[in-house]
Design a protein around this motif. Structure first.
Motif, mmCIF file in Angstrom:
data_model
loop_
_atom_site.group_PDB
_atom_site.id
_atom_site.type_symbol
_atom_site.label_atom_id
_atom_site.label_comp_id
_atom_site.label_asym_id
_atom_site.label_seq_id
_atom_site.Cartn_x
_atom_site.Cartn_y
_atom_site.Cartn_z
ATOM 1 N N ASN A 603 -8.593 -24.117 9.214
ATOM 2 C CA ASN A 603 -8.377 -23.749 10.707
ATOM 3 C C ASN A 603 -7.963 -22.336 10.881
ATOM 4 N N GLU A 604 -9.090 -21.643 11.397
ATOM 5 C CA GLU A 604 -8.999 -20.024 11.478
ATOM 6 C C GLU A 604 -7.959 -19.608 12.296
ATOM 7 N N LYS A 605 -7.564 -20.270 13.337
ATOM 8 C CA LYS A 605 -6.787 -19.737 14.452
ATOM 9 C C LYS A 605 -5.286 -19.733 13.607
ATOM 10 N N ASN A 606 -5.054 -20.726 12.652
ATOM 11 C CA ASN A 606 -3.748 -21.008 12.261
ATOM 12 C C ASN A 606 -3.795 -20.263 10.746
ATOM 13 N N LYS A 607 -4.979 -19.802 10.160
ATOM 14 C CA LYS A 607 -5.105 -19.475 8.889
ATOM 15 C C LYS A 607 -4.520 -20.569 7.965
ATOM 16 N N VAL A 608 -5.182 -21.619 8.237
ATOM 17 C CA VAL A 608 -4.897 -22.717 7.325
ATOM 18 C C VAL A 608 -6.086 -23.467 6.854
ATOM 19 N N VAL A 609 -5.877 -23.947 5.361
ATOM 20 C CA VAL A 609 -7.177 -24.670 5.061
ATOM 21 C C VAL A 609 -6.601 -26.211 4.297
ATOM 22 N N LYS A 610 -7.155 -27.110 4.504
ATOM 23 C CA LYS A 610 -6.705 -28.373 3.948
ATOM 24 C C LYS A 610 -7.415 -28.428 2.550
ATOM 25 N N ILE A 611 -6.832 -29.123 1.523
ATOM 26 C CA ILE A 611 -7.275 -29.204 0.331
ATOM 27 C C ILE A 611 -7.034 -30.653 -0.210
ATOM 28 N N LYS A 612 -8.085 -31.009 -1.399
ATOM 29 C CA LYS A 612 -7.939 -32.230 -1.786
ATOM 30 C C LYS A 612 -7.697 -32.212 -3.281
ATOM 31 N N ASN A 613 -6.489 -33.071 -3.713
ATOM 32 C CA ASN A 613 -6.164 -33.184 -4.952
ATOM 33 C C ASN A 613 -5.567 -34.135 -5.470
ATOM 34 N N ASN A 614 -6.518 -35.033 -6.311
ATOM 35 C CA ASN A 614 -6.195 -36.270 -6.794
ATOM 36 C C ASN A 614 -6.545 -37.278 -5.449
ATOM 37 N N ASP A 615 -7.176 -37.174 -4.752
ATOM 38 C CA ASP A 615 -7.330 -37.737 -3.681
ATOM 39 C C ASP A 615 -6.185 -38.028 -2.565
ATOM 40 N N LYS A 616 -5.340 -36.963 -2.736
ATOM 41 C CA LYS A 616 -4.429 -36.622 -1.781
ATOM 42 C C LYS A 616 -4.827 -35.395 -0.998
ATOM 43 N N TYR A 617 -4.032 -35.093 0.205
ATOM 44 C CA TYR A 617 -4.695 -34.050 1.058
ATOM 45 C C TYR A 617 -3.532 -33.272 1.215
ATOM 46 N N PHE A 618 -3.582 -31.933 1.036
ATOM 47 C CA PHE A 618 -2.524 -30.939 1.308
ATOM 48 C C PHE A 618 -3.085 -29.893 2.186
ATOM 49 N N LEU A 619 -1.930 -29.158 2.564
ATOM 50 C CA LEU A 619 -2.325 -27.799 3.342
ATOM 51 C C LEU A 619 -1.836 -26.423 2.582
ATOM 52 N N ARG A 620 -2.739 -25.343 2.907
ATOM 53 C CA ARG A 620 -2.307 -24.175 2.122
ATOM 54 C C ARG A 620 -2.844 -22.984 3.445
ATOM 55 N N ASP A 621 -1.844 -22.118 3.219
ATOM 56 C CA ASP A 621 -2.687 -20.951 4.128
ATOM 57 C C ASP A 621 -3.856 -20.224 3.435
ATOM 58 N N PHE A 622 -4.084 -19.206 3.964
ATOM 59 C CA PHE A 622 -5.324 -18.286 3.674
ATOM 60 C C PHE A 622 -4.995 -17.467 2.477
ATOM 61 N N GLN A 623 -3.615 -17.316 2.059
ATOM 62 C CA GLN A 623 -3.420 -16.456 0.897
ATOM 63 C C GLN A 623 -2.817 -17.522 -0.133
ATOM 64 N N GLY A 624 -3.365 -18.791 -0.043
ATOM 65 C CA GLY A 624 -3.146 -19.697 -0.995
ATOM 66 C C GLY A 624 -1.694 -20.287 -1.133
ATOM 67 N N LYS A 625 -0.958 -19.928 -0.159
ATOM 68 C CA LYS A 625 0.585 -20.466 -0.392
ATOM 69 C C LYS A 625 0.415 -22.001 0.249
ATOM 70 N N ASP A 626 1.248 -22.808 -0.620
ATOM 71 C CA ASP A 626 1.483 -24.116 -0.051
ATOM 72 C C ASP A 626 2.176 -24.477 1.107
ATOM 73 N N ILE A 627 1.903 -25.195 2.000
ATOM 74 C CA ILE A 627 2.740 -25.492 3.353
ATOM 75 C C ILE A 627 3.449 -26.908 2.958
ATOM 76 N N SER A 628 4.532 -26.830 3.220
ATOM 77 C CA SER A 628 5.737 -28.137 2.994
ATOM 78 C C SER A 628 5.180 -29.243 4.015
ATOM 79 N N LEU A 629 4.787 -30.399 3.576
ATOM 80 C CA LEU A 629 4.720 -31.321 4.564
ATOM 81 C C LEU A 629 5.861 -32.502 4.328
ATOM 82 N N GLU A 630 5.764 -33.418 5.443
ATOM 83 C CA GLU A 630 6.512 -34.564 5.324
ATOM 84 C C GLU A 630 6.657 -35.305 4.114
ATOM 85 N N GLU A 631 5.228 -35.540 3.799
ATOM 86 C CA GLU A 631 4.830 -36.467 2.510
ATOM 87 C C GLU A 631 4.647 -35.328 1.419
ATOM 88 N N LYS A 632 5.811 -35.292 0.564
ATOM 89 C CA LYS A 632 5.504 -34.226 -0.506
ATOM 90 C C LYS A 632 4.468 -34.423 -1.370
#
Length: 720
Positions: A603-632
């Motif tokens: 999401n270019e507007k919010n400078k966020v990427v979604k990633i997939k690791n071991n069949d689970k989805y997470f969010l990080r910003d463009f600098q690679g910093k992890d975004i804390s989610l409700e489901e850790k």
């Protein structure tokens, strides 16, 4: 001493000798006496001539004969004279016999089906037995003979000629051991002939010429004395007219349908044996035909091919044409080509010929012995392979390749080469590619196996819809083409896609896989005009990069330094040794730091990427910093929108979160339970969200592939 009178007295008395019935001429002897010396010699008296002596003696002898002796003598003389007269008579008669003209020797000439004997023709059957005769009006073996078939036809059939280029004559047959065509003219230049009935010993009719019909030994083409052509059929007891005598020309060239060529006025026709027409009037001179097509020479001296309806088969005219049943041979600019009658090709490149004498010639000497055969080309049709002979050289043509090429659009394949065209009629030639791995074409093949147009490979592994069928890559700008050129046992090590410039006949690059993102969805060849088209490719070193196809050139765009590259909307996701990056498509520069996990979306507007690791989805910003989610431990799925992101937890429950408050579910008064786990890709998805200004609406996919609206709400100003 003797007296003077004794000196001259004969020694013998004549009368005394005569009394013995003999007449002798005796030499007188005169005694010679010595004279005193000094006296002149004494002269002898002159003797009488012998003729007079004989006469005197005969008279003396005759007087002494008796009457009986005289009568016997006269009778003997008369008998001798009679005998001499008779002898002279017979001698004269023998001289007269020798002066009588000598009878001329017999003239006998033996030919294949007759014998000429002193002005008489004796006809022979196959066993050389006499079956009839004919008395010549012109008693000369060169003027009276069994007629020859006419050589007037000028069809393109093998020619038998002598060394002086004159045609070898063929003697006409004896028909049913009854009828024969006889030439009996006062001059050798005369051409009339007589149909003669040897059983009735009479002439039936006079004609100007005769021609045989090889496939029907009972049928003959004739020209009557009025100059009109027709046919006679000898299959019955008497000859009957099969085709009316009305044509200004009639000829027969051997063909499976037994068609004739006729002329009327300025047109020629194809006729059946009964004289009915099977073609429209044709303009030009017919040179040969088969069951459906005819070749003729036009007014310019060039060859054309027509069907029987008068439709021209090929647009071009040719130096020469040879008709076969399923295909046709064409000579253009000194080269030989094979084509189907539907204009499709059996070979692309012509075979160079060494002569312009295209019709086969067999040359004979004066003894009818074959001494030489000349032909520009000859064919051997061996099942699926046609071998073309030109002198000592041979060229093989695979009919299966021709049949497959007929099915292909815009492309032909012959003998390891691909030929490209911009039109479906295959007239506008674009270029040729020589395959490193030839196609092994089999009967019934619909596609090329080893060397053919390449298809796109989908490199993407993300959460967007994947095309069901990519299809063949288009030919770009009628010039640039990607070609699969692989052996039969292809694997990752020997797989090759060649980028080829048809205009320059140049290889521009070799790859293992490419993705032009064309996705034509068809195996047919298509065309596309592009400028600055970016193509992701995997080179032979297993490295990924991006090339750019312009209107007239291909250039590098992103270096082949990556282990993976795929297109993700306006960016590329690339992987190097440090991780995954978002690269700008414009220039290949990175917009994110390296991220260790696969980027599935951004999401270019919010400078966020979604990633997939071991069949689970997470969010990080463009600098690679992890975004804390409700489901850790991550979500089963995440979808990004500009105002929020949707997350599906382990219970298949849908929640909405803002990017600045990724733990606060926007849906507080309702639990949205999903019935499907098809979160992305094709088909009916587990959910979809429609966003319109300050309002959004949630739809849930049902088991009957429909969507049901389950929630609608507006954004708070703070949430916006």
């Amino acid at each position: 001493m003797p007296n003077e009178d004794d000196k001259t007295k004969p020694l013998y008395d004549l009368e005394e000798l005569s009394s013995n019935n003999q007449i002798f001429e005796m030499e007188s002897k005169t005694e010679v006496y010595d004279k005193p010396l000094g006296e002149p010699p004494e002269m002898k008296p002159l003797e009488k001539p012998k003729k007079e002596k004989i006469l005197i003696r005969f008279k003396t002898w005759w007087k002494k004969r008796s009457k009986q002796q005289k009568a016997l003598f006269v009778s003997g003389i008369i008998l001798v004279l009679v005998l001499i007269g008779v002898g002279l008579f017979f001698l004269i008669q023998s001289f007269k016999k020798e002066e009588t003209p000598v009878k001329p020797p017999d003239v006998i000439v033996q030919e294949e089906n007759y014998r000429y004997e002193n002005g008489r023709l004796v006809f022979l059957n196959a066993n050389k037995e006499e079956i009839g005769s004919y008395t010549c009006k012109n008693m000369n073996e060169n003027l009276c003979y069994v007629a020859y078939y006419s050589n007037e036809d000028e069809f393109d059939t093998p020619r038998k000629i002598y060394q002086d280029q004159s045609k070898v004559k063929q003697r006409s047959r004896i028909i049913n051991e009854q009828y024969v065509f006889v030439s009996d003219n006062p001059r050798e230049t005369d051409t009339s002939l007589v149909l003669y009935d040897m059983k009735d010993e009479k002439a039936v009719e006079t004609y100007a010429l005769v021609k045989n019909v090889d496939s029907n030994t009972h049928l003959y083409i004739l020209k009557n004395t009025n100059g009109l052509y027709g046919t006679l059929d000898f299959s019955g007891e008497t000859p009957t007219s099969k085709m009316e005598f009305k044509w200004s020309y009639l000829g027969y060239v051997e063909n499976t349908n037994h068609y004739f060529v006729a002329t009327e006025g300025l047109h020629q026709f194809i006729l059946k044996e009964d004289g009915s027409t099977v073609s429209t009037p044709l303009q030009g001179k017919i040179k040969n035909l088969n069951g459906s097509y005819v070749k003729l020479v036009n007014a310019e001296g060039k060859y054309d091919v027509f069907d029987f309806k008068g439709q021209k088969v090929f647009d071009d005219s040719f130096q020469y044409v040879e008709l076969y049943e399923d295909y046709v041979g064409l000579v253009l600019d000194g080269k030989f080509y094979l084509r189907y009658y539907d204009k499709n090709k059996m070979s692309e490149e012509g075979i160079e010929l060494k002569t312009t004498s295209f019709v086969k010639e067999s040359i004979y000497d004066e003894n009818q012995q074959l001494i030489e055969t000349k032909e520009a080309f000859s064919l051997e049709d061996n099942n699926n392979i046609i071998v073309v002979h030109v002198g000592e050289a041979t060229t093989s043509i695979n009919k299966l390749e021709g049949e497959l090429s007929k099915r292909l659009k815009f492309i032909n394949y012959f003998d390891g080469k691909l030929y490209f065209y911009s039109d479906n009629d295959k007239k506008d030639f674009l270029g040729t590619y020589i395959c490193s791995n030839k196609n092994n074409v089999k009967s019934g093949d619909q596609t090329l196996s080893n060397c053919s147009i390449a298809s796109d490979t989908i490199f993407e592994e993300n959460d967007f819809e994947i095309p069901g069928k990519t299809g063949k890559i288009p030919i770009f700008n009628e010039r640039f083409v990607f070609i699969n050129d692989n052996p039969d046992l292809v694997n990752e090590g020997n797989k090759t896609i060649v980028l080829y410039d048809l205009k320059k006949n140049t290889q521009l690059g070799k790859y293992m896989e490419v993705d032009t993102y064309s996705y034509t969805g068809t195996d047919e060849i298509t065309f596309r005009t592009v400028n600055d088209l970016q193509v992701v490719a995997k080179n032979k070193s297993n490295k990924y990069g991006v090339i750019k196809i312009g209107l007239s050139e291909v250039s590098g765009h992103i270096n082949f330094n990556y282990n993976e590259i795929e297109s993700l909307r306006d960016y590329y996701v690339a992987k190097d040794a440090t991780g995954y990056l978002l690269l700008k498509k414009k220039d290949g520069s990175g917009v994110t730091s390296a991220i260790p996990y696969k980027i599935r979306n951004y999401n270019e507007k919010n400078k966020v990427v979604k990633i997939k690791n071991n069949d689970k989805y997470f969010l990080r910003d463009f600098q690679g910093k992890d975004i804390s989610l409700e489901e850790k431990n991550g979500y089963a799925y995440i979808e990004l929108y500009d105002e929020f992101f949707a997350a599906v937890d382990g219970n298949n429950t849908l929640k909405l979160f803002t990017y600045d408050k990724p733990k606060n579910n926007l849906i507080k008064d309702k639990t949205i339970q999903l019935t499907s786990k098809n979160y992305y890709g094709n088909g009916t998805l587990a959910f979809k969200i429609s966003v319109n200004a300050l309002e959004y609406e949630i739809f849930v996919g049902t088991s009957d592939n429909q969507y049901t609206s389950v929630y609608k709400d507006q954004f708070d100003k703070e949430e916006r």
